[in-house]
Every structure is written in structure tokens, then in C-alpha cells.
Enzyme design. Structure first.
Site, PDB file in Angstrom:
ATOM      1  N   GLU A  30       0.820  -1.208   0.000  1.00  0.00           N
ATOM      2  CA  GLU A  30       0.000   0.000   0.000  1.00  0.00           C
ATOM      3  C   GLU A  30       0.858   1.264   0.000  1.00  0.00           C
ATOM      4  O   GLU A  30       0.506   2.261  -0.631  1.00  0.00           O
ATOM      5  CB  GLU A  30      -0.939   0.000   1.206  1.00  0.00           C
ATOM      6  CG  GLU A  30      -2.060  -1.035   1.138  1.00  0.00           C
ATOM      7  CD  GLU A  30      -1.621  -2.425   1.540  1.00  0.00           C
ATOM      8  OE1 GLU A  30      -2.422  -3.371   1.398  1.00  0.00           O
ATOM      9  OE2 GLU A  30      -0.469  -2.573   1.989  1.00  0.00           O
ATOM     10  N   HIS A  56      -9.358  -6.259  10.385  1.00  0.00           N
ATOM     11  CA  HIS A  56     -10.186  -6.135   9.187  1.00  0.00           C
ATOM     12  C   HIS A  56     -11.606  -5.674   9.481  1.00  0.00           C
ATOM     13  O   HIS A  56     -12.501  -5.891   8.670  1.00  0.00           O
ATOM     14  CB  HIS A  56     -10.277  -7.492   8.459  1.00  0.00           C
ATOM     15  CG  HIS A  56      -8.978  -8.072   8.033  1.00  0.00           C
ATOM     16  ND1 HIS A  56      -8.192  -8.807   8.877  1.00  0.00           N
ATOM     17  CD2 HIS A  56      -8.330  -8.017   6.837  1.00  0.00           C
ATOM     18  CE1 HIS A  56      -7.105  -9.199   8.230  1.00  0.00           C
ATOM     19  NE2 HIS A  56      -7.153  -8.727   6.999  1.00  0.00           N
TER      20      HIS A  56
END
Length: 341
Positions: free
Chosen positions: A63, A132
Site C-alpha cells: 500500500e 479487518h
């Protein structure tokens, strides 16, 4: 007459991106599993087939690299739409988001803008634990230079995505897993709405009153809009008329719509699934409390997620998530107390 067709938020997002890509060659899409797979959450379905790998790019699992690259592309005149698969992953790329994307226009005196969309999933309820399952609305809404939005339905998702891609500022486009329309997640049916085929935009700074009422204001965003609507339906059976506001935008926050509603109802509950302290709910309540001409009939109330990491065990996770029952209980309590003042 236009034929009615219902889309999921995922399909509405991918349709909006495709429309922008057809009219603007500067728009491209990057992220993990967004090309051949069409995105883990379905946001880029069909784009690879139409636009090819040059404009729909699967990235390595880094990322930091691909979001930093998107910032550079935006500075050079491109309009990248980049996916951060889970908002929880922001920690490895926050420097690119906040110190580069958010500040680029400010540091350059407006000469270098950052027309970049960062789309990312939020929300728990799936036993995915602390890595998550977070929302983190306030984390991004707190940072100057970023616009932060979240749709509650497919109609809004398409119009807001078109507006986000056209905006010269970096936009964090959050989407809640429970509303996407992916079969393995389960989806709130109310989020699947009629979506026109043509391009349209929805302003990224206006909340929407989705249900009018006179007794209490319920403010939600994304998934919690539907919790508020479910609560309002139950309260209606008890003679309580709840007004429900869909924030749509976290930054900028449409403070005026909230104030007008509370001026009418005299009571407020804010509901979000981000952490309780320093959150969107706290900002909304503070905004109302600062008004010296509002006549409140009940204390202000926020319902949110407690300040603990998201549990893995479903029984523990669902016990602490906001739900319609918690909203109904809080509304009853506030209005009952107000009746005795």
C-alpha cells in the site's frame, strides 16, 4: 419513462468509475485484486475487460508504494482511483495519504492539486477481528485537506463516486461491507436501489433527510443509517416520530442540516460504528451543544463502538456493535425522561 433497475452499491460504484473512464482518459484504477478479480468487494467489476491492464492495474501487496504512486500521478494530471482493501491497512500508507495527498494543494499554494480517490472498506460484524473490522471515520475526518464520504445506498454511491473522481481534492470514499451486495457478506436490502444509467453527481457536502419526524433526530452514516431507519419504524408503532439523517459526508460535515433538524425535534441520537471517544458522534453532539438558541427537551446521546479492539468471537463482536434495538432503547429513555422535566 426510464426503466427502473436496481443495483448494489458495488455495481453502482463500478458503473460510475466506468463512465468517468470513458469520458476522461486521465482516470485509471489501481489496487490489490482489482483487475481480473474485479475487487474483493466488487467495486471494479468489468473494468479490466473494457479498459485493459494499462488503466486497470493490479498492484503488489504494498500500500505504501501504490498509494504513494497515485499521489504522484494526481500531481502530474492523472485522476487515479486507488483501493485500500481494508481501512485497517491505513497504518502502512498514512504518510502518503496525510503528508502528501491531503497537503499537496495547500503546500503548493493551490498550484498542484490532488484529484485522487481512495476507496476503502469499513465495518465489522463478520468475525474478522481487529485487523479487518474497523470503521475509522474520525481518523480521516479529522485531517485537513481530505474529503471523507460514505454512501448508504446504490443511488448515492454512483453519484458520489462521479463527484469524487471529478473533485480536485483527495477524497476518501468509504463503503461498508454490509451494504456492498456481495453474496458472501450479506446485504441490507434497503441499500439496493434504483440507479439511473446516465451520469449524475451528488454533492459531497450535503446530508440527506431520509425520513422526516418531529420527536427526535437520529443521525447515521453508511450502515447505521439503516439501523436508524429500522429503529424509527419500531418507534413509530409507539407513536414516536423519528427524523433520520444520512450524513453522506464526514468531511465536510453538513452541520446546518443537523442543527435545523434538532431545532425542530429537540432531541438527538447520533449513531456510528467507529470508536466512541473523539468520534463523529462526539463532533455532532458538540456541534449541537455549541448552539445557544436551541431548546433541547432531552440530553444529547451518542451510540457507537466501545474503545476496545474488535473481538474475533462473533458473540462478543455483535454484543458491542450498534444495532436498532440499542437506538430504540435510548430514544425511549430520552423521551420518557423529557416528559417528566
Amino acid at each position: 419513462m426510464e426503466k427502473k433497475r436496481k443495483l448494489t452499491i458495488a455495481k453502482a460504484m463500478s458503473e460510475a468509475i466506468a463512465l468517468e473512464m470513458r469520458t476522461s482518459p486521465e482516470v485509471l484504477v489501481m489496487g490489490e485484486d482489482i483487475a481480473k478479480l474485479g475487487g474483493v468487494f466488487g467495486n471494479t467489476q468489468g473494468l479490466l475487460d473494457e479498459f485493459g491492464p494499462d488503466r486497470v492495474r493490479d498492484t503488489p501487496i504494498s500500500e505504501t508504494a501504490f498509494i504513494g504512486t497515485a499521489v504522484g500521478m494526481a500531481a502530474a494530471g492523472m485522476k487515479p482511483v486507488v483501493e485500500l482493501m481494508f481501512v485497517d491497512f491505513f497504518g502502512v500508507c498514512m504518510d502518503a495519504i496525510y503528508n502528501l495527498a491531503a497537503k499537496q494543494s495547500y503546500f503548493s499554494g493551490g498550484n498542484v492539486t490532488c484529484p485522487m480517490v481512495l476507496m476503502t472498506s469499513v465495518g465489522g460484524g463478520y468475525g474478522d477481528a481487529g485487523q479487518h473490522s474497523q470503521a475509522l471515520f474520525a481518523t480521516f475526518g479529522h485531517l485537513p485537506g481530505l474529503k471523507v464520504v460514505i454512501p448508504s445506498n446504490a443511488y448515492d454511491a454512483k453519484g458520489m463516486m462521479a463527484a469524487a473522481i471529478s473533485d480536485p481534492n483527495p477524497v476518501v470514499f468509504m463503503f461498508h461491507k454490509a451494504l456492498q451486495g456481495m453474496g458472501w457478506l450479506g446485504t441490507v436490502p434497503r441499500s439496493i436501489t434504483h440507479v439511473p444509467e446516465e451520469r449524475y453527481t451528488i454533492a459531497l457536502d450535503h446530508a440527506h433527510i431520509v425520513r422526516e419526524g418531529r420527536d427526535i433526530t437520529l443521525v447515521g452514516l453508511g450502515h447505521t443509517v439503516h439501523l436508524a431507519l429500522d429503529a424509527a419504524a419500531e418507534l413509530e408503532g409507539e407513536g414516536i416520530e423519528a427524523e433520520v439523517i444520512d450524513l453522506r459526508s464526514i468531511a465536510p460535515l453538513d452541520r446546518e442540516t443537523i442543527i435545523r433538524s434538532v431545532a425542530k425535534t429537540g432531541a438527538l441520537i447520533s449513531v456510528d460504528d467507529d470508536y466512541h471517544s473523539y468520534g463523529v458522534g462526539a463532533e455532532i453532539l458538540a456541534n449541537v451543544a455549541e448552539q445557544d438558541d436551541l431548546h433541547l427537551k432531552a440530553p444529547l446521546k451518542r451510540i457507537s463502538y466501545p474503545d476496545i479492539p474488535v473481538p474475533f468471537a462473533p458473540e462478543m463482536e455483535h454484543a458491542v456493535l450498534p444495532n436498532a434495538g440499542k437506538i430504540v432503547t435510548a430514544a425511549r429513555k430520552l423521551l420518557k425522561e423529557s416528559a417528566h422535566v
